[in-house]
Design a protein around this motif. Structure first.
Motif, PDB file in Angstrom:
ATOM      1  N   ALA A   1      33.157  39.901  41.112  1.00 63.66           N
ATOM      2  CA  ALA A   1      32.232  39.283  42.072  1.00 63.66           C
ATOM      3  C   ALA A   1      32.898  39.154  43.439  1.00 63.66           C
ATOM      4  O   ALA A   1      33.962  38.539  43.549  1.00 63.66           O
ATOM      5  CB  ALA A   1      31.798  37.909  41.578  1.00 63.66           C
ATOM      6  N   PRO A   2      32.289  39.705  44.470  1.00 63.25           N
ATOM      7  CA  PRO A   2      32.827  39.523  45.817  1.00 63.25           C
ATOM      8  C   PRO A   2      32.742  38.051  46.237  1.00 63.25           C
ATOM      9  O   PRO A   2      31.791  37.349  45.897  1.00 63.25           O
ATOM     10  CB  PRO A   2      31.923  40.395  46.697  1.00 63.25           C
ATOM     11  N   ASP A   3      33.739  37.621  46.959  1.00 63.45           N
ATOM     12  CA  ASP A   3      33.800  36.234  47.425  1.00 63.45           C
ATOM     13  C   ASP A   3      32.717  35.990  48.478  1.00 63.45           C
ATOM     14  O   ASP A   3      32.261  36.926  49.155  1.00 63.45           O
ATOM     15  CB  ASP A   3      35.179  35.957  48.029  1.00 63.45           C
ATOM     16  N   PHE A   4      32.297  34.760  48.596  1.00 66.72           N
ATOM     17  CA  PHE A   4      31.389  34.362  49.660  1.00 66.72           C
ATOM     18  C   PHE A   4      31.629  32.902  49.980  1.00 66.72           C
ATOM     19  O   PHE A   4      32.212  32.161  49.194  1.00 66.72           O
ATOM     20  CB  PHE A   4      29.909  34.599  49.293  1.00 66.72           C
ATOM     21  N   ASN A   5      31.214  32.508  51.158  1.00 65.27           N
ATOM     22  CA  ASN A   5      31.220  31.116  51.590  1.00 65.27           C
ATOM     23  C   ASN A   5      30.046  30.987  52.554  1.00 65.27           C
ATOM     24  O   ASN A   5      30.138  31.400  53.707  1.00 65.27           O
ATOM     25  CB  ASN A   5      32.548  30.751  52.257  1.00 65.27           C
ATOM     26  N   LEU A   6      28.939  30.450  52.050  1.00 62.49           N
ATOM     27  CA  LEU A   6      27.681  30.435  52.795  1.00 62.49           C
ATOM     28  C   LEU A   6      27.119  29.018  52.870  1.00 62.49           C
ATOM     29  O   LEU A   6      27.469  28.167  52.060  1.00 62.49           O
ATOM     30  CB  LEU A   6      26.660  31.356  52.108  1.00 62.49           C
ATOM     31  N   ILE A   7      26.217  28.810  53.813  1.00 59.98           N
ATOM     32  CA  ILE A   7      25.572  27.504  53.975  1.00 59.98           C
ATOM     33  C   ILE A   7      24.378  27.395  53.026  1.00 59.98           C
ATOM     34  O   ILE A   7      23.517  28.264  52.996  1.00 59.98           O
ATOM     35  CB  ILE A   7      25.110  27.291  55.438  1.00 59.98           C
ATOM     36  N   ASN A   8      24.382  26.305  52.259  1.00 56.53           N
ATOM     37  CA  ASN A   8      23.253  25.987  51.396  1.00 56.53           C
ATOM     38  C   ASN A   8      22.188  25.347  52.283  1.00 56.53           C
ATOM     39  O   ASN A   8      22.398  24.262  52.833  1.00 56.53           O
ATOM     40  CB  ASN A   8      23.704  25.022  50.287  1.00 56.53           C
TER      41      ASN A   8
ATOM     42  N   ILE B   1      19.592  23.860  51.549  1.00 55.61           N
ATOM     43  CA  ILE B   1      19.018  22.630  50.991  1.00 55.61           C
ATOM     44  C   ILE B   1      19.730  21.400  51.530  1.00 55.61           C
ATOM     45  O   ILE B   1      19.107  20.419  51.909  1.00 55.61           O
ATOM     46  CB  ILE B   1      19.033  22.667  49.446  1.00 55.61           C
ATOM     47  N   ASN B   2      21.085  21.454  51.561  1.00 54.09           N
ATOM     48  CA  ASN B   2      21.857  20.277  51.999  1.00 54.09           C
ATOM     49  C   ASN B   2      22.760  20.540  53.203  1.00 54.09           C
ATOM     50  O   ASN B   2      23.514  19.663  53.613  1.00 54.09           O
ATOM     51  CB  ASN B   2      22.673  19.714  50.840  1.00 54.09           C
ATOM     52  N   GLN B   3      22.696  21.740  53.746  1.00 58.84           N
ATOM     53  CA  GLN B   3      23.490  22.139  54.920  1.00 58.84           C
ATOM     54  C   GLN B   3      25.001  22.123  54.661  1.00 58.84           C
ATOM     55  O   GLN B   3      25.791  22.093  55.600  1.00 58.84           O
ATOM     56  CB  GLN B   3      23.155  21.272  56.147  1.00 58.84           C
ATOM     57  N   GLN B   4      25.402  22.168  53.403  1.00 61.93           N
ATOM     58  CA  GLN B   4      26.813  22.206  53.039  1.00 61.93           C
ATOM     59  C   GLN B   4      27.236  23.642  52.734  1.00 61.93           C
ATOM     60  O   GLN B   4      26.455  24.442  52.218  1.00 61.93           O
ATOM     61  CB  GLN B   4      27.079  21.336  51.803  1.00 61.93           C
ATOM     62  N   SER B   5      28.478  23.936  53.002  1.00 64.76           N
ATOM     63  CA  SER B   5      29.041  25.243  52.696  1.00 64.76           C
ATOM     64  C   SER B   5      29.306  25.334  51.186  1.00 64.76           C
ATOM     65  O   SER B   5      29.697  24.346  50.566  1.00 64.76           O
ATOM     66  CB  SER B   5      30.310  25.383  53.526  1.00 64.76           C
ATOM     67  N   LEU B   6      29.079  26.507  50.608  1.00 61.37           N
ATOM     68  CA  LEU B   6      29.309  26.718  49.183  1.00 61.37           C
ATOM     69  C   LEU B   6      30.001  28.058  49.003  1.00 61.37           C
ATOM     70  O   LEU B   6      29.533  29.081  49.500  1.00 61.37           O
ATOM     71  CB  LEU B   6      27.979  26.699  48.413  1.00 61.37           C
ATOM     72  N   SER B   7      31.117  28.057  48.271  1.00 58.11           N
ATOM     73  CA  SER B   7      31.880  29.278  48.030  1.00 58.11           C
ATOM     74  C   SER B   7      31.607  29.808  46.622  1.00 58.11           C
ATOM     75  O   SER B   7      31.046  29.106  45.766  1.00 58.11           O
ATOM     76  CB  SER B   7      33.374  29.003  48.187  1.00 58.11           C
TER      77      SER B   7
END
Length: 186
Positions: free
Chosen positions: A15-22, A24-30
């Motif tokens: 799985a390629p890594d990611f770090n994106l904004i959710n 729903i809650n405006q929090q970053s999720l990796s």
């Protein structure tokens, strides 16, 4: 709208890594925050696609059914929000709240995550095992707008159930079909 099949990422791909904004809650999720002990389901969806709309309630049901079973689930929208404003982070947030998404709805503004996963269409599904190796990439089920096949999620559910039971997952997998990812003009 261009009917596009998924590219069928090779099984065993990490799985390629990611770090994106959710949205729903405006929090970053990796990637590592999203995965759970038994694996991770990554779904590329969007707000406007009729193929996603057709199965959306089924996706939400799947999310509720599997949320506490050890497989993380995330939905990602990678479409160009300039050319497709229904897929903007604000509209993503609105849809997720309205439909009570049981999974994060991430915005891939740079489109790098969709590119890394070789996502081609919405919806596009990628299931990874506990070591984050791809074990399933294919359709939710055979339901499409205009056909009479009921939305059950049976293809994806069978793969997730096999993963949960530590059973082999068939390598005969049918590609997902839907609208092409709306890439930004270069």
């Amino acid at each position: 709208m261009t009917l596009t099949p998924s590219s069928m990422l090779p099984l065993g791909t990490k799985a390629p890594d990611f770090n994106l904004i959710n949205t729903i809650n405006q929090q970053s999720l990796s990637l590592n925050q999203a995965k759970k002990d038994l694996g991770l389901l990554v779904m590329f969806i969007c707000n406007h696609c009729p193929y996603v709309k057709h199965i959306l309630d089924g996706l939400i049901s799947l999310g509720h059914d599997y949320q506490d079973k050890g497989i993380g689930i995330v939905a990602i929208c990678s479409n160009d929000a300039i050319t497709h404003p229904d897929d903007s982070p604000e509209k993503m947030h609105q849809l997720a709240k309205e439909k009570h998404f049981p999974f994060p709805y991430l915005h891939d503004e740079s489109q790098q995550t969709a590119s890394a996963y070789h996502a081609e269409c919405t919806p596009d599904f990628f299931l990874f095992d506990h070591n984050l190796y791809c074990v399933y990439r294919g359709q939710f089920d055979g339901a499409r707008p205009g056909n009479t096949i009921p939305v059950t999620g049976q293809d994806l559910r069978m793969a997730m159930d096999a993963l949960l039971g530590n059973n082999p997952i068939s390598t005969e997998q049918k590609p997902s079909m839907g609208c092409n990812i709306k890439w930004k003009a270069e």
